[in-house]
Motif scaffolding. Structure first.
Motif, PDB file in Angstrom:
ATOM      1  N   UNK A 144       0.825  -1.160   0.093  1.00 28.62           N
ATOM      2  CA  UNK A 144       0.115  -0.026   0.065  1.00 28.62           C
ATOM      3  C   UNK A 144       0.926   1.394   0.106  1.00 28.62           C
ATOM      4  N   UNK A 145       2.000   1.515   0.702  1.00 30.59           N
ATOM      5  CA  UNK A 145       2.897   2.309   0.608  1.00 30.59           C
ATOM      6  C   UNK A 145       3.568   2.515  -0.779  1.00 30.59           C
ATOM      7  N   UNK A 146       3.891   1.283  -1.424  1.00 29.15           N
ATOM      8  CA  UNK A 146       4.433   1.410  -2.788  1.00 29.15           C
ATOM      9  C   UNK A 146       3.267   1.844  -3.762  1.00 29.15           C
ATOM     10  N   UNK A 147       2.060   1.647  -3.503  1.00 26.83           N
ATOM     11  CA  UNK A 147       0.848   2.206  -4.550  1.00 26.83           C
ATOM     12  C   UNK A 147       0.493   3.608  -4.167  1.00 26.83           C
ATOM     13  N   UNK A 148       0.588   4.037  -3.083  1.00 29.69           N
ATOM     14  CA  UNK A 148       0.249   5.386  -2.683  1.00 29.69           C
ATOM     15  C   UNK A 148      -1.338   5.526  -2.736  1.00 29.69           C
ATOM     16  N   UNK A 149      -1.657   7.136  -2.683  1.00 33.31           N
ATOM     17  CA  UNK A 149      -3.097   7.286  -2.160  1.00 33.31           C
ATOM     18  C   UNK A 149      -3.907   7.384  -3.597  1.00 33.31           C
ATOM     19  N   UNK A 150      -3.221   7.563  -4.805  1.00 35.68           N
ATOM     20  CA  UNK A 150      -4.218   8.058  -5.962  1.00 35.68           C
ATOM     21  C   UNK A 150      -4.648   6.824  -6.516  1.00 35.68           C
ATOM     22  N   UNK A 313      10.866  -0.167  -7.524  1.00 35.84           N
ATOM     23  CA  UNK A 313      10.193   0.797  -6.413  1.00 35.84           C
ATOM     24  C   UNK A 313       9.917  -0.170  -5.249  1.00 35.84           C
ATOM     25  N   UNK A 314       9.406  -1.264  -5.347  1.00 36.65           N
ATOM     26  CA  UNK A 314       9.039  -2.257  -4.143  1.00 36.65           C
ATOM     27  C   UNK A 314      10.520  -2.446  -3.443  1.00 36.65           C
ATOM     28  N   UNK A 315      11.376  -2.760  -4.198  1.00 36.90           N
ATOM     29  CA  UNK A 315      12.816  -3.079  -3.541  1.00 36.90           C
ATOM     30  C   UNK A 315      13.238  -1.557  -2.925  1.00 36.90           C
ATOM     31  N   UNK A 316      12.816  -0.596  -3.257  1.00 37.41           N
ATOM     32  CA  UNK A 316      13.257   0.754  -2.551  1.00 37.41           C
ATOM     33  C   UNK A 316      12.561   0.748  -1.095  1.00 37.41           C
ATOM     34  N   UNK A 317      11.011   0.443  -1.354  1.00 37.02           N
ATOM     35  CA  UNK A 317      10.208   0.477  -0.322  1.00 37.02           C
ATOM     36  C   UNK A 317      10.678  -0.676   0.895  1.00 37.02           C
ATOM     37  N   UNK A 318      11.013  -1.729   0.450  1.00 41.51           N
ATOM     38  CA  UNK A 318      11.721  -2.631   1.300  1.00 41.51           C
ATOM     39  C   UNK A 318      13.022  -2.192   1.804  1.00 41.51           C
ATOM     40  N   UNK A 319      13.838  -1.635   1.234  1.00 45.22           N
ATOM     41  CA  UNK A 319      15.269  -1.304   1.696  1.00 45.22           C
ATOM     42  C   UNK A 319      14.979   0.106   2.631  1.00 45.22           C
ATOM     43  N   UNK A 320      13.920   0.582   2.470  1.00 40.31           N
ATOM     44  CA  UNK A 320      13.823   1.807   3.488  1.00 40.31           C
ATOM     45  C   UNK A 320      13.035   1.656   4.515  1.00 40.31           C
TER      46      UNK A 320
END
Length: 439
Positions: A144-150, A313-320
């Motif tokens: 959900x963080x990856x996908x965002x609010x839009x 992008x998911x890799x960046x979310x995971x690493x963050x």
């Protein structure tokens, strides 16, 4: 006082499941506003609500012998093959040779390869597309963080609450409509016996994201090959992404697909840019509800509308957001997928499914219409014309058995209760005996 408002009493009026609560909070008000999305959530997440009802019941009946068939927590011991591997990993941490600190955020490559080989053989899934995590529910929020609010979202109704609640938190859901109990910006896909617990896709508008859980929690229905094929074609035609939750796939008995990637076209769809993400877990498959281990598959072929790979992008979310799953849990995960470990786990799953059969037969013999229990450890029992919360409360009061009211999974869950097959055999048999006396 730090410049904020002086201490004061704040009276909160909360309306929850036809009950009203008046809560007085004494504290110090800062000048920081509350997240407006969190204000839109219902007052309590479903399963802590169930635990609260349990606690209240025990306060009134301290000698009650509760049988917990509500929250789907595993009960059978993890096989020695697996716990010994974790114990060896723990002992190794006390040695120079065996000590390990941070691992790769994406997970141990040996485990990622083992997952690909065991669950995605001949489906084209590569180890680098698998992200090991601390469980499927955590990955739902990361997605959900990856996908965002839009983005626009569709969910099954009834549905596991985390899909909806996480949509609310990230700002996708819109306003709660009190009369229906639904959020204005979420598309609810009705899944009941009238449509074989699978949405009539001809009536569903296009959304960016489609959440689908199979086998389904709470109904226990496993989508057929034809149903999942229809969903993949629907997503391809609409340029949507399917988020497929396969946490209960190991319980499938009738040959239904255990992964969305088993469906032709789910992964490789060329320039159409439609594909699926799959989340899964060791929790119910291996009894890791307390150990915490899961994974998410994000294929390299999945692209945003601008052509950018979602996996990056998911890799960046995971690493963050994540420092990687526990190396102890991952050692257990590898043991689960060994020949001996997997064999031992299949015997535990057979035990739970025998429990499910006992519950299905027991409720059926009492004259109630029962669904599920054949491809999942959940039984979905229909009480026509009755409030599911009232049924839940009466069963708890009269039999000391904890279930889950279907309304907690969405409006379409009204008149149903979910009963879990996770439990000791003697408790399952005793539950049926008590229900026979009560019902």
């Amino acid at each position: 006082m730090g410049g904020g408002e002086p201490p004061q009493q704040i009276l909160l009026h909360i309306h929850k499941y036809k009950y009203e609560f008046h809560v007085i909070i004494v504290g110090h008000c800062t000048k920081v506003p509350r997240n407006s999305n969190l204000e839109k959530l219902r007052s309590g997440y479903l399963f802590p609500e169930i635990s609260r009802h349990e606690s209240e019941h025990l306060q009134k009946n301290p000698d009650a012998s509760l049988i917990r068939l509500g929250i789907g927590d595993t009960t059978q011991p993890i096989p020695d093959t697996i716990t010994l591997a974790m114990a060896e990993q723990v002992r190794g941490l006390s040695t120079i040779q065996g000590y390990r600190g941070y691992g790769a955020e994406q997970g141990n490559m040996a485990l990622r390869k083992a997952i690909a080989g065991k669950f995605y053989q001949d489906m084209g899934i590569k180890a680098n597309e698998i992200f090991v995590s601390d469980g499927a529910q955590c990955d739902i929020s990361r997605l959900q963080m990856l996908l965002g609010s839009n983005v626009t979202v569709a969910v099954q109704d009834p549905s596991f609450p985390a899909y909806i609640d996480s949509s609310v938190v990230v700002g996708q859901a819109g306003e709660l409509e009190e009369k229906t109990g639904k959020y204005g910006n979420i598309i609810y896909m009705n899944c009941g016996p009238e449509n074989d617990f699978f949405p009539d896709l001809s009536t569903i508008p296009r959304t960016d994201i489609i959440f689908l859980c199979s086998p389904n929690n709470p109904t226990g229905h496993a989508a057929s090959w034809q149903q999942l094929k229809q969903l993949v074609e629907f997503a391809e035609a609409n340029g949507s992404i399917i988020v497929h939750d396969s946490a209960y796939a190991a319980y499938i008995r009738d040959g239904s697909p255990r992964s969305i990637f088993a469906i032709p076209g789910a992964k490789e769809v060329g320039l159409s840019l439609q594909v699926a993400i799959e989340i899964s877990s060791f929790s119910k498959f291996a009894g890791f509800t307390g150990v915490r281990l899961g994974w998410t598959v994000v294929p390299e072929e999945l692209l945003y509308s601008n052509g950018f790979p979602v996996i990056k992008d998911f890799n960046r979310i995971v690493c963050t957001c994540f420092n990687g799953a526990s190396n102890i849990a991952q050692a257990g995960g590898l043991a689960c997928l060994s020949t001996d470990g997997y064999h031992d786990l299949c015997k535990v799953i057979d035990y739970y499914m025998e429990n499910a059969k006992i519950l299905v037969d027991g409720f059926t013999s009492l004259g109630w219409k029962v669904y599920g229990g054949k491809n999942a450890p959940y039984i979905w029992v229909h009480f026509p014309g009755m409030s599911s919360w009232n049924v839940f409360a009466e069963i708890l009061k009269k039999t000391n058995i904890v279930t889950v009211p279907g309304r907690g999974f969405g409006a379409a869950g009204e008149e149903y209760i979910r009963v879990s097959a996770f439990g000791q055999r003697q408790n399952i048999l005793e539950a049926i005996r008590r229900l026979n006396s009560f019902l």
